[in-house]
Design an enzyme around this catalytic site. Structure first.
Site, PDB file in Angstrom:
ATOM      1  N   ARG A 173     -63.135 -11.484  -0.459  1.00  0.00           N
ATOM      2  CA  ARG A 173     -62.733 -11.058   0.576  1.00  0.00           C
ATOM      3  C   ARG A 173     -62.690  -9.289   0.270  1.00  0.00           C
ATOM      4  O   ARG A 173     -63.387  -9.100  -0.745  1.00  0.00           O
ATOM      5  CB  ARG A 173     -61.439 -10.938  -0.155  1.00  0.00           C
ATOM      6  N   LYS A 207     -56.790 -14.562  -5.118  1.00  0.00           N
ATOM      7  CA  LYS A 207     -55.117 -14.291  -4.670  1.00  0.00           C
ATOM      8  C   LYS A 207     -54.864 -15.250  -6.141  1.00  0.00           C
ATOM      9  O   LYS A 207     -55.432 -16.054  -6.712  1.00  0.00           O
ATOM     10  CB  LYS A 207     -54.697 -15.133  -3.664  1.00  0.00           C
ATOM     11  N   HIS A 279     -63.592  -9.353   7.422  1.00  0.00           N
ATOM     12  CA  HIS A 279     -63.886 -11.107   7.388  1.00  0.00           C
ATOM     13  C   HIS A 279     -64.231 -11.585   8.132  1.00  0.00           C
ATOM     14  O   HIS A 279     -65.127 -12.530   7.705  1.00  0.00           O
ATOM     15  CB  HIS A 279     -61.973 -11.163   7.959  1.00  0.00           C
ATOM     16  N   ARG A 282     -66.640 -12.904   5.688  1.00  0.00           N
ATOM     17  CA  ARG A 282     -66.493 -14.121   4.630  1.00  0.00           C
ATOM     18  C   ARG A 282     -66.537 -15.634   5.930  1.00  0.00           C
ATOM     19  O   ARG A 282     -66.897 -16.349   5.732  1.00  0.00           O
ATOM     20  CB  ARG A 282     -64.826 -14.131   4.911  1.00  0.00           C
ATOM     21  N   HIS A 305     -60.905 -21.612  -1.522  1.00  0.00           N
ATOM     22  CA  HIS A 305     -59.077 -22.074  -1.124  1.00  0.00           C
ATOM     23  C   HIS A 305     -58.814 -23.085  -1.974  1.00  0.00           C
ATOM     24  O   HIS A 305     -59.438 -24.226  -2.173  1.00  0.00           O
ATOM     25  CB  HIS A 305     -59.855 -22.439   0.284  1.00  0.00           C
ATOM     26  N   TYR A 314     -63.860 -24.308   9.715  1.00  0.00           N
ATOM     27  CA  TYR A 314     -64.543 -23.634   9.664  1.00  0.00           C
ATOM     28  C   TYR A 314     -65.745 -24.794  10.132  1.00  0.00           C
ATOM     29  O   TYR A 314     -67.239 -24.707  10.705  1.00  0.00           O
ATOM     30  CB  TYR A 314     -65.597 -23.086   8.489  1.00  0.00           C
TER      31      TYR A 314
END
Length: 335
Positions: A173, A207, A279, A282, A305, A314
């Site tokens: 990110r 994150k 993004h 990504r 993730h 995806y």
């Protein structure tokens, strides 16, 4: 417990317990302030078949939040005269409020969590937008890779090329990329003690301060090495000492906004018809890996993730592409 004080207690809690970034905390604060603004003019509501003081009274006591307050807030966001929010935006704001009411219930400020039974509106599935390998090569090529004369523009070009190559090579990110330190890029030994033949990797902090190690391809490593040797020392001399990998022209850590401008400038030079955002790198990273045969769980790990379900979207992109190619190319597929 007054709403404002409860909100500050909650934000301190998630900052410490969940390790959220300032950017994420600001989003939570903004959503809760929007909820408070709506409550200030909301009517008294009814909950579970019994009259119950909600609306403005909640600002004095969070224990008076009712399910109907949350339901009314959702309806307001979806129909507000100043401009209705999209279902995805409504769902995000409701998620912030529901997280807050769950915390309030856990603290004993609420007898029951009124947000537990409030469901967000269904958002249409939006597939991630990736660009082709060819367009990605054009985009990377549009970022200057510098020249021997050491001009200021060339130094910035070295940094920009390194940033874009890293984004595509790692799927990071944009906030993760600009948050990197020089020491986060390293080379693992191949076992013989010779680092020259080892695997280059980057340690990415995502994150919730969760870290993952992502391989760095030879093109990205070469671009980063060129930037570290020729450009970063010049930028670093202009500002205070910092471990940041990517620096601005004045020697401070490159901001997310500046990195976004780098991407936009490269996209304009590449004359791409597709809209390109941070993004996009990504999405393209994940899509191109899956098209090349990578396992979805490996891609999940590389993207950071928490759930494989997030990564599996995806696979729908590549499946659509396979279907289109088949219907176009196979003689018995055409109608």
């Amino acid at each position: 417990m007054p709403f404002e004080r409860a909100t500050e207690t909650y934000l301190r809690h998630i900052a410490i317990e969940r390790g959220l970034s300032q950017h994420t905390l600001s989003a939570y604060r903004r959503d809760l302030l929007t909820f408070a603004d709506w409550l200030a003019s909301a009517p008294i509501v009814e909950s579970d078949g019994a009259d119950r003081a909600g609306g403005p009274a909640v600002l004095d006591d969070v224990g008076r939040i009712a399910r109907a307050d949350l339901a009314g807030f959702v309806e307001h966001l979806a129909t507000r005269p100043s401009g209705p929010l999209a279902p995805r935006s409504v769902a995000r704001m409701l998620s912030s409020v529901r997280s807050f009411t769950a915390f309030a219930a856990g603290e004993g400020w609420l007898q029951l969590d009124p947000g537990a039974s409030v469901r967000p509106p269904k958002a249409p599935m939006r597939l991630p937008k990736a660009i082709s390998v060819h367009d990605m090569e054009r985009l990377l090529g549009a970022a200057s890779d510098g020249s021997p004369d050491g001009a200021a523009d060339d130094l910035v070009g070295l940094r920009d090329r390194a940033l874009l190559e890293l984004l595509y090579a790692t799927g990071a990110r944009i906030s993760e990329a600009v948050g990197l330190s020089v020491d986060d890029v390293t080379t693992l030994s191949d076992g013989s003690g010779d680092l020259d033949d080892g695997l280059s990797v980057v340690k990415v902090t995502g994150k919730g301060n969760k870290q993952r190690v992502v391989p760095l391809g030879s093109f990205a490593r070469a671009a980063i090495d060129a930037y570290l040797v020729r450009a970063r020392p010049v930028f670093a001399a202009r500002g205070a000492s910092t471990p940041a990998l990517f620096l601005g022209a004045r020697g401070a850590r490159l901001s997310r906004q500046s990195a976004w401008l780098v991407i936009q400038a490269a996209a304009e030079r590449a004359e791409l018809s597709e809209h390109v955002s941070p993004h996009t790198f990504r999405h393209s990273f994940a899509t191109h890996l899956l098209e090349g045969g990578a396992d979805v769980r490996v891609v999940q790990e590389l993207l950071g993730h928490a759930s494989v379900a997030t990564t599996q979207i995806y696979t729908m992109v590549t499946a659509d592409m396979l279907r289109d190619v088949y219907q176009t190319a196979h003689p018995r597929a055409r109608r």
